[in-house]
Design a protein around this motif. Structure first.
Motif, short mmCIF file in Angstrom:
data_model
loop_
_atom_site.label_atom_id
_atom_site.label_comp_id
_atom_site.label_asym_id
_atom_site.label_seq_id
_atom_site.Cartn_x
_atom_site.Cartn_y
_atom_site.Cartn_z
N ASP A 38 3.78 18.54 11.11
CA ASP A 38 3.89 17.37 11.99
C ASP A 38 3.61 16.08 11.22
OD1 ASP A 38 4.50 19.03 14.07
OD2 ASP A 38 2.45 19.12 14.86
N ALA A 39 2.55 16.12 10.38
CA ALA A 39 2.21 14.93 9.59
C ALA A 39 3.34 14.57 8.63
CB ALA A 39 0.92 15.17 8.83
N SER A 40 3.96 15.59 8.03
CA SER A 40 5.07 15.33 7.12
C SER A 40 6.25 14.71 7.86
CB SER A 40 5.50 16.64 6.44
OG SER A 40 4.43 17.17 5.67
N GLN A 41 6.49 15.18 9.08
CA GLN A 41 7.59 14.63 9.88
C GLN A 41 7.32 13.18 10.24
OE1 GLN A 41 8.41 16.92 13.36
NE2 GLN A 41 10.31 15.85 13.84
N GLN B 112 5.46 11.11 8.56
CA GLN B 112 5.59 10.34 7.33
C GLN B 112 7.07 10.07 7.01
OE1 GLN B 112 4.09 12.31 3.85
NE2 GLN B 112 3.76 10.41 2.73
N ALA B 113 7.90 11.09 7.25
CA ALA B 113 9.34 10.91 6.98
C ALA B 113 9.93 9.84 7.89
CB ALA B 113 10.06 12.24 7.17
N ARG B 114 9.52 9.86 9.18
CA ARG B 114 10.03 8.83 10.10
C ARG B 114 9.56 7.44 9.68
NH1 ARG B 114 8.87 12.79 14.24
NH2 ARG B 114 6.90 11.72 14.70
N ALA B 115 8.30 7.35 9.22
CA ALA B 115 7.79 6.05 8.77
C ALA B 115 8.58 5.54 7.56
CB ALA B 115 6.31 6.17 8.42
N ILE B 116 8.91 6.43 6.65
CA ILE B 116 9.70 6.04 5.48
C ILE B 116 11.09 5.57 5.91
CG2 ILE B 116 10.79 6.92 3.39
CD1 ILE B 116 8.33 8.71 3.01
N ASP B 117 11.67 6.28 6.89
CA ASP B 117 12.98 5.85 7.40
C ASP B 117 12.91 4.44 7.99
OD1 ASP B 117 14.20 8.19 6.63
OD2 ASP B 117 13.97 9.17 8.58
N ARG B 118 11.86 4.20 8.78
CA ARG B 118 11.72 2.86 9.37
C ARG B 118 11.53 1.80 8.29
NH1 ARG B 118 8.68 5.75 13.33
NH2 ARG B 118 6.73 5.19 12.27
N LEU B 119 10.74 2.13 7.26
CA LEU B 119 10.53 1.18 6.18
C LEU B 119 11.84 0.89 5.44
CD1 LEU B 119 8.50 -0.47 4.53
CD2 LEU B 119 8.10 1.56 3.12
N ALA B 120 12.63 1.94 5.24
CA ALA B 120 13.92 1.74 4.57
C ALA B 120 14.83 0.87 5.42
CB ALA B 120 14.57 3.10 4.31
N ASN B 121 14.84 1.10 6.73
CA ASN B 121 15.66 0.27 7.62
C ASN B 121 15.20 -1.19 7.58
OD1 ASN B 121 17.19 2.47 8.44
ND2 ASN B 121 15.83 2.95 10.16
N THR B 122 13.87 -1.37 7.50
CA THR B 122 13.33 -2.74 7.43
C THR B 122 13.81 -3.45 6.17
OG1 THR B 122 11.37 -2.08 8.68
CG2 THR B 122 11.22 -4.11 7.39
N PHE B 123 13.76 -2.72 5.04
CA PHE B 123 14.23 -3.31 3.79
C PHE B 123 15.72 -3.64 3.86
CE2 PHE B 123 10.42 -1.42 1.65
CZ PHE B 123 9.92 -2.62 1.17
N GLU B 124 16.50 -2.78 4.51
CA GLU B 124 17.93 -3.05 4.66
C GLU B 124 18.15 -4.31 5.50
OE1 GLU B 124 19.75 0.41 6.25
OE2 GLU B 124 19.55 1.59 4.40
N THR B 125 17.35 -4.43 6.58
CA THR B 125 17.47 -5.62 7.44
C THR B 125 17.13 -6.89 6.67
OG1 THR B 125 16.91 -4.28 9.37
CG2 THR B 125 16.68 -6.67 9.58
#
Length: 238
Positions: free
Chosen positions: A192-195, A197-210
């Motif tokens: 669950d923690a890994s999942q 963390q993966a979602r947080a990384i996805d959000r961070l990547a989306n933020t950088f793209e924005t």
């Protein structure tokens, strides 16, 4: 070779077990099992007694050796009583007195001839009558005390030990199952923690793209402003 095999002197518990067994099977003790059926019964009982005695603390012997020991023991007891004028009070132990009372007191001092059949042994066995006349007991005679335990008590104690071992094993298996369950739960939490963390990384990547897209838009706006200003100044009257 172990000490049990090397030792030649039976323990008190072994002698007690033999006498108790013979008390339950007097026909075997007195050599009265004759004929085909009698020989088979004698063979079965001697095998049974050998297994019992060899599982008790003391020397381990083959069946023919225990048959010989029993014949020797009776011969020794009879000789002691006869040598003491027929008085069994000369016997030095309760075991010997019990052997006399149970198996020898009624024979009027006359040896009972007992031939063990050779069909179920490696060699011709023992005629107690000839042993009484020619044989001296090879094992030292001990002054035994009263019997301290019988075969049934030892078997009960063994069963109790086995039950305790099985209970301990069941408890250990329960603990192992519990530990496995805890480990599985920990692995689930880690997943669950890994999942997360993966979602947080996805959000961070989306933020950088924005941010990157916004930066590109600002750059384009600046370029447009610069071009507009250049056109304005180039068309203005001097």
């Amino acid at each position: 070779m172990t000490d049990r095999v090397i030792a030649s002197r039976p323990s008190l518990e072994q002698v007690t077990a033999i006498v108790d067994f013979m008390e339950k099977h007097p026909a075997l003790a007195l050599g009265q099992l004759r004929g085909l059926e009698g020989r088979e019964e004698s063979k079965k009982l001697w095998f049974m007694l050998t297994r019992v005695v060899n599982n008790i603390t003391g020397p381990t012997r083959p069946m023919k050796s225990w048959i010989k020991y029993w014949a020797d023991k009776k011969s020794t007891v009879r000789s002691k009583v006869q040598g003491g004028g027929g008085d069994p009070n000369n016997l030095c132990s309760n075991i010997e007195k019990k052997i006399w009372d149970l198996f020898l007191a009624g024979d009027n001092g006359k040896p009972r001839g007992v031939k063990q059949e050779s069909k179920f042994l490696d060699e011709n066995l023992y005629d107690e009558e000839s042993m009484d006349q020619n044989h001296v007991e090879s094992d030292p005679v001990l002054a035994f005390e009263e019997p301290v335990a019988d075969v049934e008590e030892r078997q009960t104690a063994l069963m109790e030990k086995m039950f305790k071992v099985m209970s301990d094993q069941a408890a250990a298996m329960t603990q192992l199952a519990h530990a496995s369950q805890v480990n599985a739960q920990a692995m689930e939490r880690l997943a669950d923690a890994s999942q997360i963390q993966a979602r947080a990384i996805d959000r961070l990547a989306n933020t950088f793209e924005t941010i990157s897209a916004a930066t590109h838009d600002v750059r384009n706006a600046i370029v447009d402003i610069d071009a507009t200003m250049k056109r304005y100044y180039s068309t203005s009257p001097t």
